[in-house]
Design an enzyme around this catalytic site. Sequence first.
Site, PDB file in Angstrom:
ATOM      1  N   GLY A 165      75.517   7.768   4.525  1.00 13.40           N
ATOM      2  CA  GLY A 165      75.794   9.204   4.611  1.00 13.40           C
ATOM      3  C   GLY A 165      75.084   9.968   5.701  1.00 13.40           C
ATOM      4  O   GLY A 165      75.356  11.158   5.891  1.00 13.40           O
TER       5      GLY A 165
ATOM      6  N   GLU B  41      72.837   2.044   3.181  1.00 12.52           N
ATOM      7  CA  GLU B  41      74.187   1.621   3.587  1.00 12.52           C
ATOM      8  C   GLU B  41      74.735   2.516   4.683  1.00 12.52           C
ATOM      9  O   GLU B  41      75.787   3.145   4.522  1.00 12.52           O
ATOM     10  CB  GLU B  41      75.120   1.674   2.366  1.00 12.52           C
ATOM     11  CG  GLU B  41      74.642   0.867   1.175  1.00 12.52           C
ATOM     12  CD  GLU B  41      75.323   1.281  -0.128  1.00 12.52           C
ATOM     13  OE1 GLU B  41      76.200   2.171  -0.094  1.00 12.52           O
ATOM     14  OE2 GLU B  41      74.964   0.727  -1.169  1.00 12.52           O
ATOM     15  N   PRO B  42      74.061   2.598   5.812  1.00 10.06           N
ATOM     16  CA  PRO B  42      74.552   3.487   6.865  1.00 10.06           C
ATOM     17  C   PRO B  42      75.728   2.873   7.610  1.00 10.06           C
ATOM     18  O   PRO B  42      75.768   1.664   7.843  1.00 10.06           O
ATOM     19  CB  PRO B  42      73.346   3.600   7.799  1.00 10.06           C
ATOM     20  CG  PRO B  42      72.666   2.274   7.658  1.00 10.06           C
ATOM     21  CD  PRO B  42      72.865   1.852   6.224  1.00 10.06           C
TER      22      PRO B  42
ATOM     23  N   ARG C 227      90.734  11.016  12.497  1.00  7.15           N
ATOM     24  CA  ARG C 227      89.738  11.941  11.922  1.00  7.15           C
ATOM     25  C   ARG C 227      90.089  13.418  12.115  1.00  7.15           C
ATOM     26  O   ARG C 227      89.938  14.206  11.176  1.00  7.15           O
ATOM     27  CB  ARG C 227      88.336  11.649  12.459  1.00  7.15           C
ATOM     28  CG  ARG C 227      87.829  10.229  12.159  1.00  7.15           C
ATOM     29  CD  ARG C 227      86.338  10.086  12.323  1.00  7.15           C
ATOM     30  NE  ARG C 227      85.622  10.853  11.334  1.00  7.15           N
ATOM     31  CZ  ARG C 227      85.139  12.052  11.510  1.00  7.15           C
ATOM     32  NH1 ARG C 227      85.217  12.631  12.688  1.00  7.15           N
ATOM     33  NH2 ARG C 227      84.549  12.683  10.532  1.00  7.15           N
TER      34      ARG C 227
ATOM     35  N   CYS D  90     105.084  11.928  16.400  1.00  7.22           N
ATOM     36  CA  CYS D  90     105.988  12.994  15.946  1.00  7.22           C
ATOM     37  C   CYS D  90     105.459  13.639  14.675  1.00  7.22           C
ATOM     38  O   CYS D  90     106.038  13.484  13.590  1.00  7.22           O
ATOM     39  CB  CYS D  90     107.377  12.408  15.733  1.00  7.22           C
ATOM     40  SG  CYS D  90     107.997  11.673  17.242  1.00  7.22           S
TER      41      CYS D  90
ATOM     42  N   TYR E  29      84.770   4.946  11.946  1.00  7.67           N
ATOM     43  CA  TYR E  29      85.989   5.481  11.345  1.00  7.67           C
ATOM     44  C   TYR E  29      87.019   5.847  12.412  1.00  7.67           C
ATOM     45  O   TYR E  29      87.764   6.803  12.271  1.00  7.67           O
ATOM     46  CB  TYR E  29      85.661   6.671  10.421  1.00  7.67           C
ATOM     47  CG  TYR E  29      84.583   6.327   9.410  1.00  7.67           C
ATOM     48  CD1 TYR E  29      84.832   5.383   8.427  1.00  7.67           C
ATOM     49  CD2 TYR E  29      83.301   6.893   9.469  1.00  7.67           C
ATOM     50  CE1 TYR E  29      83.841   5.023   7.517  1.00  7.67           C
ATOM     51  CE2 TYR E  29      82.315   6.532   8.564  1.00  7.67           C
ATOM     52  CZ  TYR E  29      82.597   5.606   7.595  1.00  7.67           C
ATOM     53  OH  TYR E  29      81.611   5.237   6.702  1.00  7.67           O
TER      54      TYR E  29
HETATM   55  N1  LLP Z   1      78.200   3.459   1.061  1.00 14.56           N
HETATM   56  C1  LLP Z   1      79.292   3.830   0.360  1.00 14.56           C
HETATM   57  C2  LLP Z   1      79.372   3.481  -1.042  1.00 14.56           C
HETATM   58  C3  LLP Z   1      80.311   4.555   0.988  1.00 14.56           C
HETATM   59  O1  LLP Z   1      81.368   4.930   0.294  1.00 14.56           O
HETATM   60  C4  LLP Z   1      80.205   4.864   2.368  1.00 14.56           C
HETATM   61  C5  LLP Z   1      81.266   5.602   3.057  1.00 14.56           C
HETATM   62  C6  LLP Z   1      79.060   4.440   3.054  1.00 14.56           C
HETATM   63  C7  LLP Z   1      78.072   3.748   2.373  1.00 14.56           C
HETATM   64  C8  LLP Z   1      78.848   4.706   4.515  1.00 14.56           C
HETATM   65  O2  LLP Z   1      78.766   6.070   4.769  1.00 14.56           O
HETATM   66  P1  LLP Z   1      78.277   6.602   6.204  1.00 14.56           P
HETATM   67  O3  LLP Z   1      76.852   6.173   6.397  1.00 14.56           O
HETATM   68  O4  LLP Z   1      79.153   6.022   7.228  1.00 14.56           O
HETATM   69  O5  LLP Z   1      78.427   8.060   6.083  1.00 14.56           O
HETATM   70  N2  LLP Z   1      86.497   8.083   7.020  1.00 14.56           N
HETATM   71  C9  LLP Z   1      85.540   9.164   6.797  1.00 14.56           C
HETATM   72  C10 LLP Z   1      84.269   8.654   6.176  1.00 14.56           C
HETATM   73  C11 LLP Z   1      84.490   7.924   4.873  1.00 14.56           C
HETATM   74  C12 LLP Z   1      83.228   7.398   4.280  1.00 14.56           C
HETATM   75  C13 LLP Z   1      83.507   6.532   3.105  1.00 14.56           C
HETATM   76  N3  LLP Z   1      82.348   5.955   2.506  1.00 14.56           N
HETATM   77  C14 LLP Z   1      85.276   9.865   8.131  1.00 14.56           C
HETATM   78  O6  LLP Z   1      85.870   9.485   9.127  1.00 14.56           O
HETATM   79  O7  LLP Z   1      84.506  10.816   8.174  1.00 14.56           O
END
Ligand code: LLP
Length: 437
Positions: free
Chosen positions: A238, A288-289, A327, A358, A387
Site C-alpha cells: 500500500g 507486500e509492496p 489506470r 472507441c 499496474y
Molecule cells: N497485498 C495485498 C493483499 C493487495 O491486495 C495488494 C494490492 C498489495 C499487497 C500491493 O499493494 P501496493 O503495495 O501495490 O499498493 N490496480 C490498482 C491497484 C490495485 C491494488 C490491489 N492490491 C491501481 O492501479 O492503482
Amino acid sequence: MHSFHYQDGRLFCEETAMDELAARFGTPLYVYSRRTLLDHYRRLGAALAGLDHKICYAVKANSNLAVLNLLAREGAGFDIVSGGELFRVQRAGGEAGACTFAGVGKTAEEIGAALDAGIYCFNAESEAELEAIDAVARARGVMAPVALRVNPNVDAETHKYISTGKSENKFGIDFDRIEAAYERASKLANLELRGLQMHIGSQLTKVGPFEEAVRKVAPLAARLRDAYGIGFFSIGGGIGIIYQEALPSGRDDWWEGRPEGDGLLTLEAYAKRLVPLLKPLGMKILLEPGRMIAGNAGALVTRVLYTKKGTAKTFRIVDAGMGDLIRPALYQGHHEIVPVREPAGRGRVKADVVGPICETGDFFAQDVELPEMEDGDLLALMSAGAYGFVMASNYNSRPLPAEVLVDGDRADLVRARQSLEDLIAGERIPGEADAKA
Ligand code: LLP
C-alpha cells in the site's frame, strides 16, 4: 530516486535514450529501469533494518519474468494471488517456499498446485476458504500453512476502488470475528496456523492510516501468537508513490526531501511510526509492496499519431490507449505526460491526450499543457511500472505492447510485442481445424 531524466533535451532511462528504444522496439512500449527497481527494494529493506522482516513483492503490480527474476535474486519473497502468478514466480527462478498466496477466490486447483509446490503460506480471506484449504490438504495427506486476513475497518484515505480495509470491502475477515475464525481453523486437522495478515489499501499517501491499523491489530497479533503460536504478522502493501511532477526533478516517492510531521508518507516516517509498534511482538513482519517498488521504475512510451483541432479542444491522438494503461480510465489515475524529446523553443499548448480505442473514457489527460508537437513525436507516460502492463487487454483487438528492461546503456526485450496471430491464438471456428485467414 528513479532513473528517468533529461539529458540535452532527450529523455533517458538510466543511460539509454528513450527515442532509441522506441526506434528499436516500436511503440507503445513499456520501459523499466533495473536500477530503480533494485533501489526501491533495497531502500525499503534498509529503512526496516532493525526489524525482523521479509519483503514479499506483490507480483500483481508487475509480473514480468525479468522483474521477478531480478527481485528473486535480491532475496525477495513474493505475494501471489493466483496459480498463474505462482507459475510465473517459479518460471522466473523464485522459490515457491517464499510465496504467500492471497486473494478471496482461490480455486481448489490453485490450492492444490500451491500445496504441491510448497508455498510458505496461504492468506485465507474467509471461513469457507479455510475449509476448502483443509479439504484439499486432507486429500493430499499434507498440512496446509495458513494465515488469516483481518479486515481492521480502517479508512486508508485512498481511491474507493483500491481501498480494502473497511468493513464494506470484500477483503478479509471482520475484526470482530477474526478470533472466532482462528478458533475454528485450529480445529481443522490439516491446517497449520502460521500467521496473521492485513492490507488496508493501495496508494496510501499518509502514514496515519498505517499506524492506526497497526495499533489496532498488533494486540490481536500478540493474542494469536500466544494462543496458537503463529510466527508472522504481514502488514500488507500500500505504500503510495508520487505520480505528480515525477519529472524533471527525478523525485519519485513520498519519502524524499519531505518535511516530517505533515503526515505525508515518507519511508522514514513509515519505519519510525511502525517499527516501535511491531518489534515488541517478537514476530517476523512481512510486507507486500508492489507499487512502491515498480511504479516509478517504468514508463510507457507512445507516439503521437494525429493532432485534431476542434472548436472546444485540441486532441493529441496517440498509439497507446486504455488497453495498454487503464489506470486513468479506471481510477482517474494521473500519469505525468512528458515529451521524449524536449523541443527547444516551442510554445506550450493545452490538449487532451487520447488513445485510439472507441471509448470516450480512453484518454490519458485532459487539458494538459504540453509543448507544441508534431505528429510522429514521442511522449512518455510516467510512473507506469506498476499496474500498467499487467492490466493491459486486447480490447479492440490491439496486440499487447512490448516490454523492455534497461540496465545502464543496455536494453533487453523482456516481452515481445504480440503479433496478430497471438491475438487469435486458441480461437476456433466450429467445424474448421484452425482459424486460418
Ligand atoms: N497485498 C495485498 C493483499 C493487495 O491486495 C495488494 C494490492 C498489495 C499487497 C500491493 O499493494 P501496493 O503495495 O501495490 O499498493 N490496480 C490498482 C491497484 C490495485 C491494488 C490491489 N492490491 C491501481 O492501479 O492503482
